[in-house]
Each structure stands twice: as structure tokens, then as C-alpha cells.
Design a protein around this motif. Structure first.
Motif, PDB file in Angstrom:
ATOM      1  N   ILE A 184      -7.980  -1.516   6.960  1.00  0.00           N
ATOM      2  CA  ILE A 184      -7.265  -0.836   5.731  1.00  0.00           C
ATOM      3  C   ILE A 184      -7.460  -1.475   4.521  1.00  0.00           C
ATOM      4  O   ILE A 184      -8.284  -2.618   4.188  1.00  0.00           O
ATOM      5  N   ASP A 185      -7.078  -0.869   3.443  1.00  0.00           N
ATOM      6  CA  ASP A 185      -6.919  -1.215   2.240  1.00  0.00           C
ATOM      7  C   ASP A 185      -5.463  -1.302   1.642  1.00  0.00           C
ATOM      8  O   ASP A 185      -4.732  -0.423   2.042  1.00  0.00           O
ATOM      9  N   ALA A 186      -5.311  -2.227   0.823  1.00  0.00           N
ATOM     10  CA  ALA A 186      -4.056  -2.386   0.231  1.00  0.00           C
ATOM     11  C   ALA A 186      -3.970  -2.909  -1.140  1.00  0.00           C
ATOM     12  O   ALA A 186      -4.960  -3.571  -1.552  1.00  0.00           O
ATOM     13  N   GLU A 187      -2.814  -2.669  -1.805  1.00  0.00           N
ATOM     14  CA  GLU A 187      -2.590  -3.270  -2.885  1.00  0.00           C
ATOM     15  C   GLU A 187      -1.365  -4.053  -2.897  1.00  0.00           C
ATOM     16  O   GLU A 187      -0.413  -3.762  -2.418  1.00  0.00           O
ATOM     17  N   VAL A 188      -1.248  -5.247  -3.408  1.00  0.00           N
ATOM     18  CA  VAL A 188      -0.115  -6.120  -3.391  1.00  0.00           C
ATOM     19  C   VAL A 188       0.053  -6.568  -4.522  1.00  0.00           C
ATOM     20  O   VAL A 188      -0.480  -6.944  -5.444  1.00  0.00           O
ATOM     21  N   GLN A 189       1.557  -6.508  -4.649  1.00  0.00           N
ATOM     22  CA  GLN A 189       2.193  -7.037  -5.940  1.00  0.00           C
ATOM     23  C   GLN A 189       3.395  -8.071  -5.932  1.00  0.00           C
ATOM     24  O   GLN A 189       4.026  -7.880  -4.771  1.00  0.00           O
ATOM     25  N   ILE A 190       3.122  -9.073  -6.657  1.00  0.00           N
ATOM     26  CA  ILE A 190       4.363 -10.020  -6.337  1.00  0.00           C
ATOM     27  C   ILE A 190       5.340  -9.902  -7.552  1.00  0.00           C
ATOM     28  O   ILE A 190       4.730 -10.024  -8.709  1.00  0.00           O
ATOM     29  N   SER A 208      10.580  -4.635 -11.680  1.00  0.00           N
ATOM     30  CA  SER A 208       9.615  -4.282 -12.936  1.00  0.00           C
ATOM     31  C   SER A 208       8.962  -5.538 -13.464  1.00  0.00           C
ATOM     32  O   SER A 208       7.513  -5.342 -14.158  1.00  0.00           O
ATOM     33  N   LYS A 209       9.210  -6.680 -13.152  1.00  0.00           N
ATOM     34  CA  LYS A 209       8.709  -7.852 -13.634  1.00  0.00           C
ATOM     35  C   LYS A 209       7.558  -8.203 -12.728  1.00  0.00           C
ATOM     36  O   LYS A 209       7.834  -8.908 -11.620  1.00  0.00           O
ATOM     37  N   VAL A 210       6.384  -7.848 -12.944  1.00  0.00           N
ATOM     38  CA  VAL A 210       5.226  -8.177 -12.085  1.00  0.00           C
ATOM     39  C   VAL A 210       4.448  -9.486 -12.227  1.00  0.00           C
ATOM     40  O   VAL A 210       4.176  -9.711 -13.445  1.00  0.00           O
ATOM     41  N   VAL A 211       4.555 -10.486 -11.229  1.00  0.00           N
ATOM     42  CA  VAL A 211       3.947 -11.877 -11.732  1.00  0.00           C
ATOM     43  C   VAL A 211       2.493 -11.627 -11.272  1.00  0.00           C
ATOM     44  O   VAL A 211       1.554 -12.352 -12.033  1.00  0.00           O
ATOM     45  N   ALA A 212       1.923 -10.760 -10.224  1.00  0.00           N
ATOM     46  CA  ALA A 212       0.466 -10.875  -9.985  1.00  0.00           C
ATOM     47  C   ALA A 212       0.073  -9.523  -9.128  1.00  0.00           C
ATOM     48  O   ALA A 212       0.938  -9.039  -8.309  1.00  0.00           O
ATOM     49  N   LYS A 213      -1.046  -8.945  -9.212  1.00  0.00           N
ATOM     50  CA  LYS A 213      -1.412  -8.034  -8.523  1.00  0.00           C
ATOM     51  C   LYS A 213      -2.615  -8.298  -7.996  1.00  0.00           C
ATOM     52  O   LYS A 213      -3.658  -9.058  -8.374  1.00  0.00           O
ATOM     53  N   ILE A 214      -3.026  -7.977  -6.385  1.00  0.00           N
ATOM     54  CA  ILE A 214      -4.026  -8.281  -5.660  1.00  0.00           C
ATOM     55  C   ILE A 214      -4.488  -7.220  -4.961  1.00  0.00           C
ATOM     56  O   ILE A 214      -3.564  -6.267  -4.330  1.00  0.00           O
ATOM     57  N   SER A 215      -5.638  -6.815  -4.749  1.00  0.00           N
ATOM     58  CA  SER A 215      -6.229  -5.856  -4.007  1.00  0.00           C
ATOM     59  C   SER A 215      -6.946  -6.239  -2.720  1.00  0.00           C
ATOM     60  O   SER A 215      -7.549  -7.555  -2.711  1.00  0.00           O
ATOM     61  N   ILE A 216      -6.768  -5.821  -1.406  1.00  0.00           N
ATOM     62  CA  ILE A 216      -7.448  -5.993  -0.285  1.00  0.00           C
ATOM     63  C   ILE A 216      -7.972  -4.715  -0.075  1.00  0.00           C
ATOM     64  O   ILE A 216      -7.745  -3.744  -0.015  1.00  0.00           O
ATOM     65  N   ASP A 217      -9.478  -4.925   0.164  1.00  0.00           N
ATOM     66  CA  ASP A 217     -10.114  -3.881   0.544  1.00  0.00           C
ATOM     67  C   ASP A 217     -11.096  -4.242   1.903  1.00  0.00           C
ATOM     68  O   ASP A 217     -11.611  -5.453   2.133  1.00  0.00           O
ATOM     69  N   PHE A 273       3.593  -4.971  -0.112  1.00  0.00           N
ATOM     70  CA  PHE A 273       2.273  -4.889   0.465  1.00  0.00           C
ATOM     71  C   PHE A 273       2.216  -3.273   0.495  1.00  0.00           C
ATOM     72  O   PHE A 273       2.790  -2.823   1.428  1.00  0.00           O
ATOM     73  N   HIS A 274       1.442  -2.842  -0.287  1.00  0.00           N
ATOM     74  CA  HIS A 274       1.330  -1.298  -0.392  1.00  0.00           C
ATOM     75  C   HIS A 274      -0.018  -0.888   0.341  1.00  0.00           C
ATOM     76  O   HIS A 274      -1.080  -0.734  -0.222  1.00  0.00           O
ATOM     77  N   THR A 275      -0.081  -0.469   1.568  1.00  0.00           N
ATOM     78  CA  THR A 275      -1.114   0.183   2.239  1.00  0.00           C
ATOM     79  C   THR A 275      -1.616   1.528   1.547  1.00  0.00           C
ATOM     80  O   THR A 275      -1.000   2.374   1.426  1.00  0.00           O
ATOM     81  N   THR A 276      -2.889   1.554   1.216  1.00  0.00           N
ATOM     82  CA  THR A 276      -3.158   2.895   0.372  1.00  0.00           C
ATOM     83  C   THR A 276      -4.325   3.620   1.384  1.00  0.00           C
ATOM     84  O   THR A 276      -4.520   4.852   0.883  1.00  0.00           O
ATOM     85  N   PHE A 277      -4.933   2.875   2.251  1.00  0.00           N
ATOM     86  CA  PHE A 277      -6.025   3.856   3.247  1.00  0.00           C
ATOM     87  C   PHE A 277      -5.770   2.830   4.441  1.00  0.00           C
ATOM     88  O   PHE A 277      -6.081   1.759   4.461  1.00  0.00           O
ATOM     89  N   TYR A 285       3.975   2.629   2.107  1.00  0.00           N
ATOM     90  CA  TYR A 285       3.024   3.425   2.808  1.00  0.00           C
ATOM     91  C   TYR A 285       2.795   4.823   1.972  1.00  0.00           C
ATOM     92  O   TYR A 285       2.389   5.601   2.544  1.00  0.00           O
ATOM     93  N   ASP A 286       3.393   4.679   0.729  1.00  0.00           N
ATOM     94  CA  ASP A 286       3.561   6.137  -0.026  1.00  0.00           C
ATOM     95  C   ASP A 286       1.867   6.502  -0.247  1.00  0.00           C
ATOM     96  O   ASP A 286       1.245   5.647  -0.582  1.00  0.00           O
ATOM     97  N   HIS A 287       1.750   7.795  -0.342  1.00  0.00           N
ATOM     98  CA  HIS A 287       0.360   8.323  -0.734  1.00  0.00           C
ATOM     99  C   HIS A 287      -0.812   7.809   0.156  1.00  0.00           C
ATOM    100  O   HIS A 287      -1.644   7.547  -0.452  1.00  0.00           O
ATOM    101  N   LEU A 288      -0.296   7.393   1.494  1.00  0.00           N
ATOM    102  CA  LEU A 288      -1.363   7.053   2.185  1.00  0.00           C
ATOM    103  C   LEU A 288      -2.572   8.142   2.636  1.00  0.00           C
ATOM    104  O   LEU A 288      -2.402   9.055   2.908  1.00  0.00           O
ATOM    105  N   SER A 289      -3.720   7.553   2.613  1.00  0.00           N
ATOM    106  CA  SER A 289      -4.835   8.326   3.154  1.00  0.00           C
ATOM    107  C   SER A 289      -5.294   7.490   4.276  1.00  0.00           C
ATOM    108  O   SER A 289      -5.422   6.517   4.683  1.00  0.00           O
ATOM    109  N   VAL A 290      -5.694   8.588   5.358  1.00  0.00           N
ATOM    110  CA  VAL A 290      -5.999   8.167   6.722  1.00  0.00           C
ATOM    111  C   VAL A 290      -7.282   8.807   7.048  1.00  0.00           C
ATOM    112  O   VAL A 290      -7.420  10.097   7.294  1.00  0.00           O
TER     113      VAL A 290
END
Length: 195
Positions: free
Chosen positions: A139-145, A152-161, A119-123, A47-52
Motif C-alpha cells: 500500500i501507499d498512504a498519505e498521513v496527516q497529523i 484544517s490546522k495540519v501539524v505534519a504530513k508524512i508519506s508512506i510508499d 491515515f489516507h490510503t491512496t493505493f 480511502y477516498d480516490h483509492l487506486s487498486v
């Protein structure tokens, strides 16, 4: 008189379509094929740098705490504690539960799994329900697998808006509305990853 049923039907259909159109899940980078044969994925929430709403999280919590404490001594402090406690006790378990019910891969506390989903919640929009007026949460989120052994080895990045926390009826509790946004995210993300 005949105009009212037509208007009511049109409004009802428009309202029912909004949630279906609102949430967007998109593969931003990478490839989901490496995880398709996995049975379990380790899960982490950040939840780092979360905007509410219109504020950063710390300003939002401070304002709400002060507002509630002015109405009733200690009420704001209780609210602020629940704001943080809802994450591990409501939001995250609800996400995991709905993801697991709707996909072929299980997520949870699996530190030995080959991959980890972050699962990183951004908003967060907490919404409100005051009986005569309401606003849905989302909520909005950025997901990294990532590889569990080498994050540091990222397989995929997904956005949820715009994952909606829409409930019918008596959702006066902020945590309840936001929990539903995590439930929707878990359900929809599991289906998206299973395609």
C-alpha cells in the motif's frame, strides 16, 4: 556443483533485502515535535480516490465481483462485502495494534485527544498467491497529523510508499496480505515518529 550454493545464497540474500529497501516513510511537511509529548492520538482512516492495481477502486471491485460470480453464484458478492468489511475489522485494528506496540504514543478512538492522525490510503496492490506463483501486496498512504478541534490546522504530513504485505506460506486470502501491509505501516510509522 559448487556454483549452485553460491547462486542460491546470492538469490536468498537479494530476496531478503528487498522488503527492507522497499518501504519509504518521509516527512513531507511540518514538524513532529508537537506530538512527542502526547500519550494518545485519535486515529482516522480514509480511502477516498483509492487506486487498486491498474484501476480505480470501483472498477476493480466491479471486475472482481463479476469474475467471481461467473465462477460461482454469489461468490463475488461475498468477496465485495469482505473487501469493504476488512478495513474496520482487519486493516485498521492491525495498524493500531502494531503502532501501539512499537511506539510511545497510543493511537485509537480517542476523540478527546489533542491531535488526530488521518491515515489516507491512496493505493493498494492486492497481490496474489496461487500456490505456484505469487505477488506480494503493498500500500501507499498519505498521513496527516492535525489538531482534533480544528482539522484544517495540519501539524505534519508524512508519506508512506510501498509498505509491503509480504507473508510466508499460505496467504491465499487477499485481506490477509493487505492486512500485513497495514501491520508493517503501523510498526514502521511508530518508530519513524519516535525518532
Amino acid at each position: 556443483m559448487q556454483l549452485f550454493p553460491k547462486v542460491a545464497t546470492t538469490v536468498l540474500l537479494a530476496v531478503m533485502c528487498i522488503p527492507a529497501l522497499a518501504q519509504k516513510i518521509k516527512l513531507v511537511d511540518g514538524d513532529l515535535s508537537p506530538i512527542r509529548d502526547q500519550k494518545k492520538i485519535n486515529m482516522e482512516f480514509t480511502y477516498d480516490h483509492l487506486s487498486v492495481g491498474k484501476d480505480n477502486e470501483s472498477d476493480y471491485v466491479r471486475k472482481k465481483t463479476d469474475e467471481y460470480n461467473k465462477k460461482e453464484a454469489g461468490k463475488g458478492d461475498t468477496w465485495a462485502k469482505a473487501w469493504k468489511d476488512d478495513r474496520p475489522t482487519r486493516f485498521e485494528p492491525k495498524f493500531d495494534s502494531l503502532f501501539n506496540e512499537n511506539g510511545d504514543i497510543s493511537v485509537g478512538d480517542f476523540p478527546d485527544a489533542k491531535y488526530t492522525m488521518i491515515f489516507h490510503t491512496t493505493f493498494m496492490e492486492p497481490g496474489f498467491n496461487v500456490g505456484i506463483a505469487r505477488k506480494n501486496a503493498y500500500i501507499d498512504a498519505e498521513v496527516q497529523i492535525v489538531e482534533t478541534g480544528n482539522k484544517s490546522k495540519v501539524v505534519a504530513k508524512i508519506s508512506i510508499d510501498n509498505a509491503p504485505g509480504r507473508m510466508m506460506g499460505f496467504d491465499f486470502d487477499t485481506g490477509m496480505r493487505i492486512m500485513e501491509a497495514y501491520a508493517v505501516s503501523g510498526k514502521k510509522l511508530a518508530k519513524f515518529m519516535g525518532k
